[in-house]
Design a protein around this motif. Sequence first.
Motif, PDB file in Angstrom:
ATOM      1  N   LEU A 188       0.825  -1.212   0.000  1.00 35.07           N
ATOM      2  CA  LEU A 188       0.000   0.000   0.000  1.00 35.07           C
ATOM      3  C   LEU A 188       0.854   1.256   0.000  1.00 35.07           C
ATOM      4  N   LEU A 189       1.742   1.340   1.000  1.00 36.94           N
ATOM      5  CA  LEU A 189       2.480   2.585   1.217  1.00 36.94           C
ATOM      6  C   LEU A 189       3.653   2.698   0.254  1.00 36.94           C
ATOM      7  N   GLY A 190       4.402   1.615   0.099  1.00 34.99           N
ATOM      8  CA  GLY A 190       5.608   1.681  -0.720  1.00 34.99           C
ATOM      9  C   GLY A 190       5.289   1.723  -2.206  1.00 34.99           C
ATOM     10  N   THR A 191       4.436   0.781  -2.651  1.00 30.15           N
ATOM     11  CA  THR A 191       4.137   0.713  -4.082  1.00 30.15           C
ATOM     12  C   THR A 191       3.052   1.715  -4.459  1.00 30.15           C
ATOM     13  N   GLY A 192       1.988   1.744  -3.684  1.00 28.04           N
ATOM     14  CA  GLY A 192       0.843   2.565  -4.068  1.00 28.04           C
ATOM     15  C   GLY A 192       0.891   3.983  -3.535  1.00 28.04           C
ATOM     16  N   GLY A 193       1.790   4.247  -2.571  1.00 26.30           N
ATOM     17  CA  GLY A 193       1.854   5.589  -2.004  1.00 26.30           C
ATOM     18  C   GLY A 193       0.618   5.957  -1.209  1.00 26.30           C
ATOM     19  N   MET A 194      -0.090   4.944  -0.689  1.00 20.33           N
ATOM     20  CA  MET A 194      -1.311   5.233   0.062  1.00 20.33           C
ATOM     21  C   MET A 194      -1.029   5.074   1.549  1.00 20.33           C
ATOM     22  N   LEU A 195      -1.133   6.168   2.286  1.00 16.79           N
ATOM     23  CA  LEU A 195      -0.907   6.118   3.725  1.00 16.79           C
ATOM     24  C   LEU A 195      -2.228   5.780   4.393  1.00 16.79           C
ATOM     25  N   SER A 196      -2.377   4.494   4.750  1.00 17.59           N
ATOM     26  CA  SER A 196      -3.624   4.061   5.375  1.00 17.59           C
ATOM     27  C   SER A 196      -3.417   3.910   6.869  1.00 17.59           C
ATOM     28  N   PHE A 197      -4.399   4.322   7.656  1.00 22.36           N
ATOM     29  CA  PHE A 197      -4.331   4.095   9.092  1.00 22.36           C
ATOM     30  C   PHE A 197      -5.343   3.046   9.515  1.00 22.36           C
ATOM     31  N   GLY A 198      -5.817   2.277   8.543  1.00 27.54           N
ATOM     32  CA  GLY A 198      -6.838   1.284   8.872  1.00 27.54           C
ATOM     33  C   GLY A 198      -6.491  -0.120   8.441  1.00 27.54           C
ATOM     34  N   HIS A 199      -5.207  -0.386   8.251  1.00 29.68           N
ATOM     35  CA  HIS A 199      -4.845  -1.689   7.710  1.00 29.68           C
ATOM     36  C   HIS A 199      -5.184  -2.833   8.667  1.00 29.68           C
ATOM     37  N   ALA A 200      -5.199  -2.533   9.961  1.00 26.48           N
ATOM     38  CA  ALA A 200      -5.488  -3.579  10.948  1.00 26.48           C
ATOM     39  C   ALA A 200      -6.877  -4.175  10.740  1.00 26.48           C
ATOM     40  N   PHE A 241     -12.761   3.910   9.484  1.00 27.07           N
ATOM     41  CA  PHE A 241     -13.338   2.589   9.198  1.00 27.07           C
ATOM     42  C   PHE A 241     -12.780   1.537  10.142  1.00 27.07           C
ATOM     43  N   ALA A 242     -11.470   1.594  10.362  1.00 24.33           N
ATOM     44  CA  ALA A 242     -10.881   0.614  11.268  1.00 24.33           C
ATOM     45  C   ALA A 242     -11.465   0.781  12.661  1.00 24.33           C
ATOM     46  N   GLN A 243     -11.716   2.033  13.034  1.00 22.84           N
ATOM     47  CA  GLN A 243     -12.291   2.294  14.342  1.00 22.84           C
ATOM     48  C   GLN A 243     -13.689   1.680  14.443  1.00 22.84           C
ATOM     49  N   ALA A 244     -14.456   1.802  13.347  1.00 19.51           N
ATOM     50  CA  ALA A 244     -15.786   1.203  13.341  1.00 19.51           C
ATOM     51  C   ALA A 244     -15.681  -0.306  13.526  1.00 19.51           C
ATOM     52  N   GLY A 245     -14.705  -0.918  12.835  1.00 16.45           N
ATOM     53  CA  GLY A 245     -14.495  -2.352  12.984  1.00 16.45           C
ATOM     54  C   GLY A 245     -14.162  -2.700  14.416  1.00 16.45           C
ATOM     55  N   SER A 246     -13.301  -1.883  14.997  1.00 16.11           N
ATOM     56  CA  SER A 246     -12.883  -2.130  16.368  1.00 16.11           C
ATOM     57  C   SER A 246     -14.074  -2.022  17.330  1.00 16.11           C
ATOM     58  N   VAL A 247     -14.925  -1.020  17.086  1.00 16.60           N
ATOM     59  CA  VAL A 247     -16.121  -0.853  17.935  1.00 16.60           C
ATOM     60  C   VAL A 247     -17.043  -2.055  17.786  1.00 16.60           C
ATOM     61  N   LEU A 248     -17.262  -2.509  16.538  1.00 19.24           N
ATOM     62  CA  LEU A 248     -18.121  -3.664  16.289  1.00 19.24           C
ATOM     63  C   LEU A 248     -17.624  -4.883  17.059  1.00 19.24           C
TER      64      LEU A 248
END
Lengths: 371, 292
Positions: free
Chosen positions: A64-76, A134-141
């Motif tokens: 994601l980050l290296g190839t796609g340059g997408m800084l995601s904070f929801g990978h978990a 989104f990751a937070q929503a998953g965590s809450v669920l």
Amino acid sequence: MTELTRRYGVAVGGIALVTLMALLPLLNISLPGILPTPTYQPGALAMLSLAMVFAALALSYNMLLGTGGMLSFGHALYFGAGAYGLGIILENLGVPLWPGIVLALVGGLAISLVTGAISMRVTGIPFAMVTLAFAQAGSVLVRRNSSVTGGEEGLALETDHVPDWLVGVANTRNLYWATLAVLVVVYLVAVWVDRSRLGHLARASRENELRMRVLGLEPTRAKLVLFVLAALAASLSGIAYMLLQSGTVPRAVSADLTITVLVMVVLGGVGYRWGAILGGVLYTVLDQRLTVLAGSDAIAGLPSILRVPLSEPLFLLGTMFILVVLFLPGGIAGTAHTWLDGRRRGRSHDQLSDLEADSEENRTPVETRQS
Amino acid sequence: MSTFVLVLATGIGLGALYFLVASGLSLIYGLMHVLNFAHGVFLTLGAFIGWEAAQRMGASGWVAFAASILIGGIVGTVFATLTELALIRPLYERHIEQVLVTVGLAFASVALFEGIWGSDPLYISGPAWLDETTSLLGARIPNVYFVLMIAATLLLASLIVFLRYTRFGMIIRAGVENRAMVTALGIDVKKSFTLVFAIGGSAAGVGGVLAAHYTGYVSAHLGQGLLIFAFIVTVIGGLGSLAGAAIASVLVAVLQQFANYYLSGTGDLIVVVALAVVLLARPRGLLGRRPA
């Protein structure tokens, strides 16, 4: 020609390394201070397996980050989808392990497709915030629906339908080999992505997305495919984690874990596959060893101004992370490449600065979409 | 009716708390394009030191309460200023690395706070009046919500005055608009970088003390938990827009409280759904500027 020889060398080296790793459970190697036990015993194998799970997760994040340059904070979220998905499916559907794994991957695919498509409405920093949400929503669920997920207690693996050779401490060896297989699979996917048209397009649009659009290409679709592939690789790592740990806890879907993975990838070197693996392994080893150190008598005897920081492994790792970002912008792998290979000088630096150029330019596609 | 008023009031109170965090985030992002992950730890440290101060002065008095707010604000300001000078400034214009550094700072600070104050929540007590309720249209509303609303209103008002009528405020507004132009005019924008961090930090520090009274305890994760909602608020409101942050804070928090009350505790999820809807319908947020 030299490029070909180099690739050949890398492939041979890789096969040799994997063979060595595969043979470890049969050997008696002691690394005091790093491994808790000799390599043939479950203690060391469990720790190495965990390191490989995180290495696979870090590799998927590097896509994601290296190839796609997408800084995601929801990978978990996708790691958790694999772990919890498998656990829930085995407990409620009563299917055997292999169909269960396939179903868990399908679940990860569905979640990543929906959340990825929505998150990609924005780019750059807003993208990071939305994936975090989104990751937070998953965590809450996960935390709320304790009847399904076990809530804060976590979810134990239902072993009735898992083959016997993958269950229990006595079979840590088999789990170790399974994890090694997962790491190899994720690595091969990462290599394929980097060399395929998809990877070229993703990298090119990281540099200049507008130009790709002018050329009539579809960078958004390529990036979504990359996002989903990375999420699937993360789900696979999550499945391995579930089997290895015989259960999972809410931390597997938390923002904490995403940040941990980010720390691994940046320590190792953004954009380098071996850097991601190294980062994952190094983090796991340091985390475990520093925890042991924190509980040791040497630390307990220090005055509190030294004792408190030194007894918090995450504080030390966080500080190390800050220092790497400030002084070693390419991470370990980037710095090593710069030193070893003068011809590639500057590349280590470029990885992150490319991303910045990207975050600036990323505003242009939004304009084109709206005008 | 009284339930409706109560839920509405708690929503606005929570929105006020979100605004205390989101205002700083939004200003920092607007001017510097930095997503400040460490904003939550400014808040947490403000809460911890404010708590320590209140403990020493006798926790249930008004003087201790006022002092803890003041000290929380000062701690937040100092911490944020030092962060800008030591970590953000050396990475000038490298936005992704600036974000990473704030992530590392948050990561390390939370661990350090756990080391110092332990991982269990510290329960706090303030002036008894804060725990009492005031009747409004038949609803019994806890007084702490009014304090939050007053604090957020004061912050919003002073920010507006500061941005409109002072020279620094003008530079910040101009910097948000077109930073290259401001720099070209020979104005040192870096000073205003430190300034927005200081402002954001002070709001977060005050917010920390109030958040501790709102939740009833301080813990090392207090700020980072709020931070996620503050992020959502800034995205929905439009990144870099102060007014957007203010409106979205209230909207999001009211929506959240109503969902929590009437839809069996689904508030957190509804907020994420709202975020998704806003992004699909209007990716730049409610009051985000159309990219030039």
